[in-house]
Design a protein around this motif. Structure first.
Motif, PDB file in Angstrom:
ATOM      1  N   MET A 179      56.287  -6.504   3.269  1.00  0.00           N
ATOM      2  CA  MET A 179      55.378  -7.451   2.615  1.00  0.00           C
ATOM      3  C   MET A 179      55.053  -8.568   3.595  1.00  0.00           C
ATOM      4  SD  MET A 179      54.777  -6.105  -0.252  1.00  0.00           S
ATOM      5  CE  MET A 179      53.963  -7.456  -1.093  1.00  0.00           C
ATOM      6  N   ILE A 180      54.068  -8.328   4.443  1.00  0.00           N
ATOM      7  CA  ILE A 180      53.774  -9.265   5.518  1.00  0.00           C
ATOM      8  C   ILE A 180      52.650 -10.226   5.144  1.00  0.00           C
ATOM      9  CG2 ILE A 180      54.503  -7.590   7.266  1.00  0.00           C
ATOM     10  CD1 ILE A 180      51.578  -7.124   7.939  1.00  0.00           C
ATOM     11  N   SER A 181      52.627 -11.360   5.835  1.00  0.00           N
ATOM     12  CA  SER A 181      51.516 -12.301   5.737  1.00  0.00           C
ATOM     13  C   SER A 181      50.556 -12.013   6.873  1.00  0.00           C
ATOM     14  CB  SER A 181      52.027 -13.744   5.851  1.00  0.00           C
ATOM     15  OG  SER A 181      52.874 -14.065   4.776  1.00  0.00           O
ATOM     16  N   CYS A 182      49.270 -12.035   6.586  1.00  0.00           N
ATOM     17  CA  CYS A 182      48.252 -11.723   7.588  1.00  0.00           C
ATOM     18  C   CYS A 182      47.371 -12.945   7.813  1.00  0.00           C
ATOM     19  CB  CYS A 182      47.404 -10.542   7.139  1.00  0.00           C
ATOM     20  SG  CYS A 182      48.302  -8.994   7.018  1.00  0.00           S
ATOM     21  N   PRO A 183      47.729 -13.818   8.739  1.00  0.00           N
ATOM     22  CA  PRO A 183      46.935 -15.031   8.958  1.00  0.00           C
ATOM     23  C   PRO A 183      45.557 -14.701   9.509  1.00  0.00           C
ATOM     24  CG  PRO A 183      48.616 -14.798  10.656  1.00  0.00           C
ATOM     25  CD  PRO A 183      48.911 -13.762   9.625  1.00  0.00           C
ATOM     26  N   PRO A 184      44.510 -15.259   8.951  1.00  0.00           N
ATOM     27  CA  PRO A 184      43.159 -14.960   9.425  1.00  0.00           C
ATOM     28  C   PRO A 184      42.928 -15.391  10.866  1.00  0.00           C
ATOM     29  CG  PRO A 184      43.145 -16.780   7.851  1.00  0.00           C
ATOM     30  CD  PRO A 184      44.513 -16.183   7.800  1.00  0.00           C
ATOM     31  N   GLN A 185      43.721 -16.348  11.356  1.00  0.00           N
ATOM     32  CA  GLN A 185      43.544 -16.808  12.736  1.00  0.00           C
ATOM     33  C   GLN A 185      43.837 -15.703  13.752  1.00  0.00           C
ATOM     34  OE1 GLN A 185      45.297 -18.276  10.347  1.00  0.00           O
ATOM     35  NE2 GLN A 185      45.163 -20.509  10.444  1.00  0.00           N
ATOM     36  N   MET A 186      44.664 -14.714  13.359  1.00  0.00           N
ATOM     37  CA  MET A 186      45.047 -13.659  14.287  1.00  0.00           C
ATOM     38  C   MET A 186      44.180 -12.418  14.154  1.00  0.00           C
ATOM     39  SD  MET A 186      49.195 -14.082  14.000  1.00  0.00           S
ATOM     40  CE  MET A 186      49.546 -12.823  15.231  1.00  0.00           C
ATOM     41  N   ALA A 187      43.309 -12.373  13.154  1.00  0.00           N
ATOM     42  CA  ALA A 187      42.364 -11.274  13.008  1.00  0.00           C
ATOM     43  C   ALA A 187      41.237 -11.434  14.023  1.00  0.00           C
ATOM     44  CB  ALA A 187      41.795 -11.254  11.597  1.00  0.00           C
ATOM     45  N   ALA A 188      40.491 -10.373  14.282  1.00  0.00           N
ATOM     46  CA  ALA A 188      39.436 -10.413  15.287  1.00  0.00           C
ATOM     47  C   ALA A 188      38.416 -11.512  14.993  1.00  0.00           C
ATOM     48  CB  ALA A 188      38.750  -9.055  15.384  1.00  0.00           C
ATOM     49  N   ALA A 189      38.050 -11.666  13.721  1.00  0.00           N
ATOM     50  CA  ALA A 189      37.077 -12.706  13.370  1.00  0.00           C
ATOM     51  C   ALA A 189      37.632 -14.095  13.657  1.00  0.00           C
ATOM     52  CB  ALA A 189      36.695 -12.579  11.896  1.00  0.00           C
ATOM     53  N   GLY A 190      38.927 -14.280  13.402  1.00  0.00           N
ATOM     54  CA  GLY A 190      39.557 -15.561  13.695  1.00  0.00           C
ATOM     55  C   GLY A 190      39.620 -15.843  15.184  1.00  0.00           C
ATOM     56  N   LEU A 191      39.896 -14.806  15.968  1.00  0.00           N
ATOM     57  CA  LEU A 191      39.921 -14.962  17.425  1.00  0.00           C
ATOM     58  C   LEU A 191      38.538 -15.330  17.947  1.00  0.00           C
ATOM     59  CD1 LEU A 191      42.119 -11.866  18.423  1.00  0.00           C
ATOM     60  CD2 LEU A 191      42.863 -14.215  17.956  1.00  0.00           C
TER      61      LEU A 191
END
Length: 266
Positions: A179-191
Motif C-alpha cells: 500500500m504505497i503512496s504515489c507523490p505526484p512530484q515524482m510522476a513524469a508530469a510532476g518532473l
C-alpha cells in the motif's frame, strides 16, 4: 569470511571502486558496532555494509550535481553516512571534495525546507541519469530499490505502478508494504512541471506508455514496465503521505515520507 570476500568483490565491481578505496579503514568496524544502536534490527554484515556504502556514494554523486535540496531515499545508506559523520566528519568532507567535487552537507528533514517529495524527485532524475535510464521513468534506479533489496528494517520500499513511482515504509523485518503512496512530484508530469525533464522527454514517456498499453491489451506480459510493474501495488489517489509543507514528515532524519535526510547546495 565468505561474506567478507563477497563484499570486497561487490566494491571492486562498483563504478565507485576508485572512491571506495579511500574509505576510512575503521569505518566498517565503527558502523558495525554503532549502527545497531540507531537502527534497530539492521543487519551488520560486510555485504550489507558494502551495498549500503555504494548507495551512499550514488547519493553523493546525485547531491553534488547541482543546487538545491536532494533527498536520500535509503535508510541503509543513511546508516553509513551517520557512522561516517560521527567517526571522521572532516575526512568525509575531504572525501566528497576529492571524488564528487564538493562537500555534501547532511541536512535533517525538518530543516531541508520545501517539500521532501520534490527533493526526492530531484534525486530520482539524477540517479536515473547516472545509470543511463530515461530521466522521466518509469524504471527506478538502484538507489531507490536499495532498502527493499537489503530488507532494511523500517526502511523505504519503492516500486512502480502504472508508470508512477511510489513508496511505503518497510516493517521491522524489512518486508514491503504494497500500500504505497504515489507523490505526484515524482510522476513524469510532476518532473516536467518542476523543470527536471523536458517536454520532449515527457512526450517520449507518454508514447512509450501508449505502446505498452497497446501491447498489454494484446496479451503480452508488459515486462518493459520495469521491476515494479504488475505487482499488487495500490497508488490510491496518487497523493503523497506528506503534506506540501513537509510538516507531517517527522521531526528527525528517517521519517515515513520516503526520505532519510538529504543534502543540499546553495
Amino acid at each position: 569470511m565468505l561474506k567478507t570476500w563477497y563484499a570486497q568483490r561487490i566494491m571492486q565491481r562498483s563504478r565507485h571502486s576508485k572512491a571506495l578505496k579511500d574509505l576510512p579503514p575503521s569505518l566498517y568496524d565503527y558502523w558495525k558496532s554503532s549502527a545497531r544502536n540507531e537502527y534497530h534490527g539492521i543487519p551488520a554484515d560486510a555485504v550489507f555494509f558494502a551495498r549500503a556504502t555504494i548507495g551512499l556514494l550514488d547519493f553523493f554523486e546525485c547531491a553534488a550535481q547541482g543546487k538545491g535540496a536532494c533527498a536520500l531515499p535509503s535508510k541503509a545508506a543513511d546508516s553509513v553516512w551517520h557512522a561516517w559523520l560521527r567517526l571522521s566528519p572532516l575526512k568525509l568532507e575531504v572525501f566528497c571534495r576529492k571524488h564528487f567535487g564538493r562537500t555534501v552537507p547532511h541536512v535533517e528533514g525538518e530543516t531541508m525546507g520545501g517539500n521532501l517529495d520534490e527533493a526526492l524527485a530531484v534525486c530520482l532524475v539524477r540517479a536515473r541519469q547516472a545509470e543511463g535510464l530515461h530521466r522521466e521513468g518509469p524504471r527506478l534506479p538502484s538507489l531507490f530499490l536499495l532498502d527493499k533489496k537489503l530488507k532494511m528494517p523500517f526502511g523505504f520500499g519503492y516500486a512502480v505502478k502504472r508508470g508512477q513511482p511510489g513508496y511505503s515504509q518497510l516493517d521491522a523485518s524489512g518486508r514491503f508494504d504494497p500500500m504505497i503512496s504515489c507523490p505526484p512530484q515524482m510522476a513524469a508530469a510532476g518532473l516536467l512541471g518542476a523543470g527536471l525533464i523536458t517536454a520532449a522527454q515527457f512526450n517520449d514517456f507518454e508514447e512509450r506508455a501508449r505502446r505498452l498499453a497497446a501491447t498489454s491489451s494484446d496479451g503480452s506480459s508488459g515486462s518493459a514496465c520495469g521491476s515494479g510493474c504488475g505487482s499488487s501495488i495500490d497508488c490510491g489517489d496518487s497523493s503523497s503521505s506528506c503534506d506540501s509543507s513537509g510538516s507531517s514528515c517527522g521531526s528527525s532524519c528517517g521519517s515515513s515520507c520516503g526520505s532519510s535526510c538529504g543534502g543540499g547546495g546553495d
